[in-house]
Design an enzyme around this catalytic site. Structure first.
Site, PDB file in Angstrom:
ATOM      1  CB  CYS A  87      -1.044   0.220   1.095  1.00 57.87           C
ATOM      2  SG  CYS A  87      -1.609  -1.683   1.527  1.00 57.87           S
ATOM      3  CG  HIS A 333      -6.189   2.330   0.697  1.00 57.62           C
ATOM      4  ND1 HIS A 333      -5.296   2.921   0.106  1.00 57.62           N
ATOM      5  CD2 HIS A 333      -5.729   1.250   1.626  1.00 57.62           C
ATOM      6  CE1 HIS A 333      -4.118   2.204   0.758  1.00 57.62           C
ATOM      7  NE2 HIS A 333      -4.378   1.208   1.688  1.00 57.62           N
TER       8      HIS A 333
END
Lengths: 383, 383
Positions: A87, A333
């Site tokens: 991420c 996200h």
């Protein structure tokens, strides 16, 4: 690096959300072209491309993203390289773009981040490949489970409350209402957080950033090229990356050492400390993560991050506005895109172009986390 | 970049092969530790790590390779970043390590490449994610099929013969006999190539590099640090990368424009031309690829690459020895490792440490291809 040798001269982002009608290269292109148009440069001036994405192989059965986006953008034969750090892929890609300019290899670099996550029904399983396959995901640990362990340990050791966690979600959802690119446009109450399904105790669904599609991009320029193209560059004062063990069992679950280290390096590069930062984009993949990050970056004493939020100090009008555009929780996200989305948002505020969500200040920090804290990238920007 | 500011001061490689008893981090670590020991530096001197791999997500359900290897090596919290460019991941990772040093970000960098391919039964499907998912792999095209199209077009346009293709395989298998790390230790005849199963006409099984596990790594150092640690640095005279369309239908299948472009850039950086190169490591994932590469790098006129091989000029004793350690065909092709394995092999020869397979010369070129030519990295090394 030493600061202020590289500038952000263009920014662009797609809307984030469930974008089933859009392909991954489409999204990367939209963000990249917007950033190039925003910079006001001809495409031929681009010397190099970096693309951050976590798992295009598992999400959409396509690796080789670097060449793919150069191809679709008509920008071959310039070098185009994919960076992966779970991420934190977006933040790590940004750093490589900066290094290319500092190395004298490039004058103008486009850095984009992208992820297409909603074409699969196994997003949780794919995200788990950012954790330790031998010790965590093979044993069934999801990311929410790992973050729940961190939340529980933090509550136990420091007295962080369930209400403080909820407040992080409430605030970021409220901030996202003014962000047209955000995935979620829905105000929520602390009660609704607790009423949402429990995913991994103590975390509920509304403690977790949503699974999203999207892309964001910036145009970076050397100091000299920046002066050619803009009167309002946003300077990269620092870009620092640090690593930690993948598996949570090897470390203190109430802090992220890689955040501490990346922050320390970034502050040193910029010649600044936490008190000099006017607002921050923190990686609130889960509500607990924002609280840990506030502490690990020195914005609050250890254990007091939750109180900072509870006391309203991270609101837009507070002492240190955090995630004024909604953060990961409100914006969504798309993992590879997040690190760039944070920088795009911070640059927008530094330019004074953030509209209803504008916060004041000439110095901003962004923090992008990979996995449960095994990679962290901290960037400091200033006008 | 300008050449000779970065040196290779340590090299290491695992054996390549079907290494079912070894994990991916094990392999990376073995190569990295060998390179660090070879450099004679303490591990604490390492400032940064880069890891090249194509598809750890699909091959072994593990992304986030950068942090993983720093973790397993006990080298946290230094930055550690994964680079992906399909089969050119290793070469692209090397370039990022070089840029980090040129940027002044690091003095000593470990760059490794790794792939663990034999734990799955779907290697061909996973490799196809390096091609264009929308136009090629979704239509059933495998990499062998795409390379077969290139071979057929080259035979049609230039008269390249089936015998010349076989000769590439025969020669690289023979060279691998003297390489203890090679996957295949078996001399083959041109007849055996034609007797091996036809995979995609005109390519037979023995025209294709094998699917392998393995890792290779180098230690890079700034000029100043190199002088501290070694009297025999191998200098990076050039490192250049170029991109092209992912899909083959958008380009001339008889040449790789990205090889031409990366070569042009590398020669310019080094201030050298093809005639100055004494030996080369070329990316012979398929026999046709070595022939194309000989031409596209200027070692043979267009269309004459096959003849160069047929005439024995690429043998160890020839005018331009190519793949003296066996190339991808003999060594095996753990895709992310190959770009580094090539540099390790070239450095070994430049140092005069290549034993029975030693070729003479102080200037070497390595060429690493991603996909069917959408990413190409060319590195030039010299004593």
């Amino acid at each position: 690096m030493n600061g202020d040798k590289v500038a952000v001269i263009g920014i662009g982002t797609t809307p984030f959300g469930e974008l089933w009608e859009r392909s991954l290269p489409d999204l990367f292109l939209e963000a990249g072209v917007k950033a190039i148009e925003d910079a006001g440069i001809p495409g031929e001036e681009v010397d190099e491309i970096y693309g951050g994405s976590m798992s295009t192989g598992l999400f959409i059965q396509q690796e080789h993203l670097g060449a793919l986006v150069a191809d679709r953008a008509g920008l071959t034969p310039i070098p185009s390289t994919r960076i992966e750090a779970a991420c934190a892929s977006g933040g790590a890609a940004l750093r490589q773009g900066i290094l290319s300019i500092l190395a004298g290899e490039s004058e103008i670099v486009v850095v984009g981040g992208v992820e297409k996550m909603t074409d699969t029904q196994n997003a949780a399983g794919i995200l788990a490949t950012a954790s330790d396959a031998e010790w965590e995901s093979a044993a069934g640990a999801t990311f929410t489970a790992l973050n729940a362990l961190m939340a529980r340990a933090h509550m136990h050791r420091y007295g962080t409350t369930r209400g403080q966690l909820s407040q992080v979600a409430v605030q970021n959802h409220r901030n996202a209402l003014d962000n047209p690119h955000a995935h979620l446009h829905r105000a929520i109450t602390p009660e609704e957080v607790l009423e949402s399904p429990r995913v991994a105790d103590p975390l509920h669904m509304l403690d977790c950033a949503p699974v999203s599609d999207g892309a964001a991009a910036v145009v970076l320029a050397s100091a000299e090229a920046a002066r050619r193209y803009t009167d309002t560059p946003v300077w990269v004062a620092a870009s620092a990356q640090a690593s930690d063990t993948l598996a949570l069992h090897d470390r203190d679950p109430t802090r992220m050492a890689a955040t501490v280290e990346a922050g320390k390096r970034a502050y040193a590069q910029a010649g600044l400390g936490p008190r000099d930062i006017r607002f921050a984009e923190l990686h609130d993949a889960f509500t607990i993560t924002e609280i840990l990050s506030l502490e690990d970056l020195g914005f609050a004493p250890k254990g007091q991050g939750g109180r900072l939020v509870e006391d309203g100090l991270t609101e837009r009008g507070g002492m240190l506005p955090v995630n004024p555009g909604g953060g990961l929780k409100g914006c969504g996200h798309p993992v590879g895109a997040t690190g760039l989305r944070q920088v795009v948002e911070a640059a927008r505020h530094l330019r004074g172009d953030a509209g209803r969500r504008q916060v004041p200040g000439e110095t901003a920090l962004t923090q992008n986390i990979g996995g449960s804290g095994a990679t962290v990238v901290v960037t400091i920007l200033r006008r």
